[in-house]
Design an enzyme around this catalytic site. Structure first.
Site, PDB file in Angstrom:
ATOM      1  N   GLY A 191     -32.831 -11.986  21.712  1.00  0.00           N
ATOM      2  CA  GLY A 191     -33.007 -11.855  20.265  1.00  0.00           C
ATOM      3  C   GLY A 191     -32.514 -10.546  19.686  1.00  0.00           C
ATOM      4  O   GLY A 191     -32.790 -10.251  18.525  1.00  0.00           O
ATOM      5  N   ARG A 232     -26.688 -13.550  21.795  1.00  0.00           N
ATOM      6  CA  ARG A 232     -25.929 -13.138  20.617  1.00  0.00           C
ATOM      7  C   ARG A 232     -25.298 -11.747  20.790  1.00  0.00           C
ATOM      8  O   ARG A 232     -24.124 -11.543  20.462  1.00  0.00           O
ATOM      9  CB  ARG A 232     -26.864 -13.088  19.409  1.00  0.00           C
ATOM     10  CG  ARG A 232     -26.233 -12.658  18.087  1.00  0.00           C
ATOM     11  CD  ARG A 232     -27.306 -12.324  17.040  1.00  0.00           C
ATOM     12  NE  ARG A 232     -28.344 -13.326  16.992  1.00  0.00           N
ATOM     13  CZ  ARG A 232     -28.258 -14.478  16.329  1.00  0.00           C
ATOM     14  NH1 ARG A 232     -27.208 -14.721  15.599  1.00  0.00           N
ATOM     15  NH2 ARG A 232     -29.250 -15.362  16.371  1.00  0.00           N
ATOM     16  N   CYS A 240     -16.875 -32.042   3.855  1.00  0.00           N
ATOM     17  CA  CYS A 240     -17.308 -32.696   2.621  1.00  0.00           C
ATOM     18  C   CYS A 240     -18.784 -32.469   2.337  1.00  0.00           C
ATOM     19  O   CYS A 240     -19.596 -33.409   2.381  1.00  0.00           O
ATOM     20  CB  CYS A 240     -16.975 -34.183   2.692  1.00  0.00           C
ATOM     21  SG  CYS A 240     -15.203 -34.414   2.667  1.00  0.00           S
ATOM     22  N   GLU A 241     -19.127 -31.227   2.088  1.00  0.00           N
ATOM     23  CA  GLU A 241     -20.469 -30.821   1.700  1.00  0.00           C
ATOM     24  C   GLU A 241     -20.306 -29.619   0.774  1.00  0.00           C
ATOM     25  O   GLU A 241     -19.540 -28.705   1.089  1.00  0.00           O
ATOM     26  CB  GLU A 241     -21.273 -30.315   2.916  1.00  0.00           C
ATOM     27  CG  GLU A 241     -21.439 -31.277   4.053  1.00  0.00           C
ATOM     28  CD  GLU A 241     -22.593 -32.246   3.877  1.00  0.00           C
ATOM     29  OE1 GLU A 241     -23.620 -31.840   3.293  1.00  0.00           O
ATOM     30  OE2 GLU A 241     -22.445 -33.401   4.298  1.00  0.00           O
ATOM     31  N   TYR A 248     -23.328 -18.766  18.590  1.00  0.00           N
ATOM     32  CA  TYR A 248     -23.925 -19.868  17.825  1.00  0.00           C
ATOM     33  C   TYR A 248     -22.978 -20.422  16.758  1.00  0.00           C
ATOM     34  O   TYR A 248     -23.418 -20.947  15.745  1.00  0.00           O
ATOM     35  CB  TYR A 248     -25.259 -19.439  17.194  1.00  0.00           C
ATOM     36  CG  TYR A 248     -26.227 -18.897  18.208  1.00  0.00           C
ATOM     37  CD1 TYR A 248     -26.847 -19.765  19.100  1.00  0.00           C
ATOM     38  CD2 TYR A 248     -26.504 -17.541  18.313  1.00  0.00           C
ATOM     39  CE1 TYR A 248     -27.722 -19.286  20.069  1.00  0.00           C
ATOM     40  CE2 TYR A 248     -27.376 -17.049  19.275  1.00  0.00           C
ATOM     41  CZ  TYR A 248     -27.977 -17.932  20.141  1.00  0.00           C
ATOM     42  OH  TYR A 248     -28.830 -17.455  21.100  1.00  0.00           O
TER      43      TYR A 248
END
Ligand SMILES: *Cc1c(COP(=O)(O)O)cnc(C)c1O
Length: 436
Positions: free
Chosen positions: A252, A297, A366-367, A395
């Site tokens: 994290g 990450r 298409c959003e 991610y």
């Protein structure tokens, strides 16, 4: 350029001709060679971060194993670097587990997490000889105990606790995992954790060797780690029979995505975690377990850069200027899912010193929520320009989809002036091949 220095991979530089190079490769040339969209990973950057995590933690707590949180981006070439640097792998599915084994990661260094591992996955883990299955629920305890009984084995396990540590508002609630109201882990506060430890003691085929918790991601402060370690060690001190061989406060660790983001350094995280752990163990007179650290990450995010081409530009006077690129939520859903923020540069206009204009970079899916960056100041953009979005390594490609039947982009790595494909671009036939 501030953006290049602060949020692009280590080896990035602007040449005297105003060209962006990463790993000694001219990014515009790579765009010509591979076509857009594509992702670049700076191998040297990944290696450096692995070294930094090893050094900062091991110098303060010698018995540390750094483990790569591979769901951030699981890939053969990335696992090879992880292996070379002596890291283990934290996996959350049979797929990630199998890839880690295939890539030669020692099963002793593979930590298998997940709140609902299937029976097939648990069998796979046992066949692979994993000794670090991180059990997350009463259901899994029963299941794993009975599988072990059937196989006449005593399975080493860790369990995941939920210490009820709140994170501040900079961490999205979708990625906060260590609170009471969470699907992950045995909560300390409602008595589940105690019940689980006592239950394991009564089970013949499970052997509890360690404790894990993971509070969320990204965590922008050292405070939650300090509070979490104190609370968990104090809780564990009451179990006199527990031989704590391993202790894992998860991953994290935050990284800056924008030039405004302020995050602790690896050294600050390491100091906080190692000092708190040492002090808490000493206070309760407990022996020193192995410390497991699980950055995902932090290792892969800043090493990756997404490259797109600009197509349509729509200017709505006094409202917004939309810049459409040839990727979007299909290869990086983080802005749509978490409201994640990013920087961008127009790599063919790095020389452009004129006043910048405010634009919104959107994807091709298409959003209306397919927005990569809302309101960013950039030089005046033309169709055909190439945009680079840094800190795209974690991610993004690992959450990529084929929404709208669009093939996922090619991923390349660069080092010392050499570029190579680490994941091929999907073709249309790849998209259709599973249909019946
Ligand atoms: C996702 C995850 C990690 C890695 O998290 P990052 O934020 O990528 O460092 C580590 N441990 C567990 C259990 C995870 O689920």
């Amino acid at each position: 350029m501030e953006v290049i220095e602060k949020v692009f991979p280590n080896t990035s530089e602007i040449t005297s001709l105003g060209k962006l190079e990463i790993g000694g490769c001219d990014v515009q040339n790579l765009a010509q060679k591979y076509g857009t969209p594509f992702y670049i990973f700076d191998s040297e950057h990944i290696e450096n971060v692995c070294d930094t995590y090893n050094t900062e933690f091991i110098s303060r707590y010698q018995n540390t194993q750094v483990v790569y949180g591979s769901k951030a981006f699981a890939n053969k070439s990335i696992f090879k670097i992880i292996l070379d640097k002596g890291l283990g792998a934290d996996v959350v599915s049979g797929g990630e587990l199998t890839l880690a084994i295939l890539c030669g990661i020692n099963p002793e260094k593979i930590y298998f997490h997940g709140n609902n591992k299937t029976e097939i996955e648990l069998k796979l883990a046992q066949e692979a000889g994993l000794s670090k299955i991180v059990v997350d629920s009463f259901h899994e305890l029963e299941l794993l105990n009975s599988l072990s009984q059937n196989n006449y084995v005593i399975q080493d396990i860790l369990i995941r606790l939920s210490p009820a540590i709140e994170l501040d508002e900079r961490t999205h609630k979708y990625t906060t995992t260590g609170i009471l109201d969470s699907k992950f882990g045995f909560a300390i506060d409602n008595g589940d954790a105690e019940k689980a430890i006592n239950l394991i003691e009564s089970m013949n085929n499970l052997n509890l060797i360690g404790i894990h918790f993971h509070l969320g991601s990204p965590i922008f402060s050292i405070v939650p780690y300090v509070l979490g370690i104190k609370k968990v060690i104090e809780f564990l001190s009451q179990f006199k029979n527990l031989k704590l061989k391993e202790f894992s406060p998860g991953g994290g660790f935050a990284v800056p995505y924008t030039i405004e983001d302020k995050t602790p350094s690896v050294k600050e995280y390491a100091e906080a975690i190692c000092n708190t752990l040492n002090e808490s163990l000493d206070f309760f007179n407990m022996p020193k377990p192995k410390l497991i650290i699980e950055p995902g990450r932090a290792i892969i995010g800043p090493a990756g850069v997404a490259i797109y081409s600009v197509g349509a530009i729509k200017n709505i006077e006094n409202v917004r200027k939309y810049i459409s690129v040839d990727g979007g939520m299909g290869d990086n859903i983080r802005p749509a899912l978490y409201g994640a923020k990013y920087e961008a540069v127009v790599i063919n206009r790095l020389w452009d010193e004129r006043p910048k204009e405010k634009v919104t970079i959107v994807g091709r899916y298409c959003e209306s929520g397919d927005i990569l960056i809302k309101d960013i100041l950039l030089p005046e953009i033309k169709s055909g320009d190439i945009i680079a979005i840094p800190v795209s390594g974690a991610y993004s490609t690992s959450m990529a989809s084929n929404y709208n039947m669009i093939p996922r982009p090619v991923i390349i790595s660069v080092k010392d002036g050499m570029d190579s494909i680490i994941r091929k671009r999907e073709s249309l036939s790849d998209l259709f091949k599973m249909d019946v």
